[in-house]
Design an enzyme around this catalytic site. Structure first.
Site, PDB file in Angstrom:
ATOM      1  N   HIS A  26      44.479 -52.635   3.422  1.00 23.89           N
ATOM      2  CA  HIS A  26      45.784 -52.033   3.722  1.00 23.89           C
ATOM      3  C   HIS A  26      45.623 -51.056   4.888  1.00 23.89           C
ATOM      4  O   HIS A  26      45.609 -49.841   4.707  1.00 23.89           O
ATOM      5  CB  HIS A  26      46.318 -51.323   2.476  1.00 23.89           C
ATOM      6  CG  HIS A  26      47.768 -50.949   2.565  1.00 23.89           C
ATOM      7  ND1 HIS A  26      48.765 -51.887   2.707  1.00 23.89           N
ATOM      8  CD2 HIS A  26      48.394 -49.737   2.540  1.00 23.89           C
ATOM      9  CE1 HIS A  26      49.942 -51.269   2.737  1.00 23.89           C
ATOM     10  NE2 HIS A  26      49.743 -49.964   2.659  1.00 23.89           N
ATOM     11  N   SER A  47      53.716 -50.488   5.992  1.00 23.69           N
ATOM     12  CA  SER A  47      53.857 -50.320   4.552  1.00 23.69           C
ATOM     13  C   SER A  47      55.266 -49.826   4.203  1.00 23.69           C
ATOM     14  O   SER A  47      56.249 -50.510   4.500  1.00 23.69           O
ATOM     15  CB  SER A  47      52.771 -49.377   4.036  1.00 23.69           C
ATOM     16  OG  SER A  47      52.627 -49.462   2.633  1.00 23.69           O
ATOM     17  N   ASP A  81      44.518 -57.043   1.243  1.00 25.82           N
ATOM     18  CA  ASP A  81      45.344 -55.873   0.936  1.00 25.82           C
ATOM     19  C   ASP A  81      45.525 -55.746  -0.581  1.00 25.82           C
ATOM     20  O   ASP A  81      46.105 -56.623  -1.212  1.00 25.82           O
ATOM     21  CB  ASP A  81      46.713 -56.006   1.625  1.00 25.82           C
ATOM     22  CG  ASP A  81      47.510 -54.712   1.642  1.00 25.82           C
ATOM     23  OD1 ASP A  81      47.349 -53.901   0.713  1.00 25.82           O
ATOM     24  OD2 ASP A  81      48.305 -54.515   2.589  1.00 25.82           O
TER      25      ASP A  81
END
Length: 222
Positions: A203, A118, A172
């Site tokens: 995610h 991320s 996600d």
């Protein structure tokens, strides 16, 4: 000069032969991904040292200005305005110092993998494409690129042939899969050795991805 990044490290039982520097996501810490090391089931003979740095604490605009560990501020969730370039550059410089510290201990750059999830992946992609020494690989998990239009003028050729592996969840809802695909396509179009794979997850990481990451690390460092 900023303070060096603190980190959690996991070292092999024998002399270190390679290093993986793994950057966490927003609001997490180096402790977040440290438990993944035994799950990777890497051969002891690879003797890999894992370094999981803690991002600096800073106010994050989209979270009401709350201070948390973040590699950069997020002022908007808009596709092209999500990453604060100034913060990205600051954090990339701090992570570069971690790499240089490993090199100073005797680890060749081409035995160092830079990984990020991320926000951490944004830093890995930003630094990895601009770093002046050739790395063993770049791992970009559930992530995207900051200011892809700057790549052409800022990129360094040292990692043009370095394997870059993307992994992203099809479900996600934090970093939409299209943002990851756009980053992958930007690098592919620019001639980088990027590969793309999706997983039926949100995610996060899943066991299939962990197994693929293990195989990828072994291919890079064997």
């Amino acid at each position: 000069m900023s303070q060096p990044l603190p980190f959690v490290d996991i070292n092999p039982a024998t002399e270190v032969k390679a290093t993986v520097i793994w950057l966490h996501g927003l609001g997490d810490s180096g402790h977040g991904f440290a438990p993944i090391v035994p799950e990777l089931r890497l051969p002891e003979s690879l003797a890999i040292r894992f370094v999981f740095p803690h991002a600096p604490e800073r106010p994050v605009t989209i979270n009401g200005g709350m201070r948390m560990r973040a590699w950069y501020d997020i002022k908007s969730m808009d596709f092209d305005k999500r990453a604060d370039l100034g913060g990205v550059k600051e954090s990339a410089a701090l992570v570069e110092q971690l790499i240089e510290d490993e090199i100073a201990k005797g680890m060749p750059a081409n035995r160092i993998i830079l990984a990020g999830f991320s926000q951490g992946g944004v830093i890995a992609l930003h630094l990895g494409t601009r770093y002046s020494k050739t790395l063993a690989g770049i791992l970009a998990l559930s992530t995207y690129m900051c200011e892809p239009s700057l790549l052409a003028e800022e990129a360094h050729d040292a990692n043009k042939q370095t394997p870059i592996q993307f992994g992203h969840g099809t479900h996600d809802d934090v970093v939409p899969v299209a943002m990851g695909q756009a980053a992958y396509q930007t690098l592919k179009d620019a001639g980088y050795q990027a590969k793309w794979k999706t997983y039926a997850m949100q995610h996060n990481v899943c066991m299939d991805e962990i197994n693929d990451i293990s195989a990828w690390i072994q291919a890079r460092l064997t």
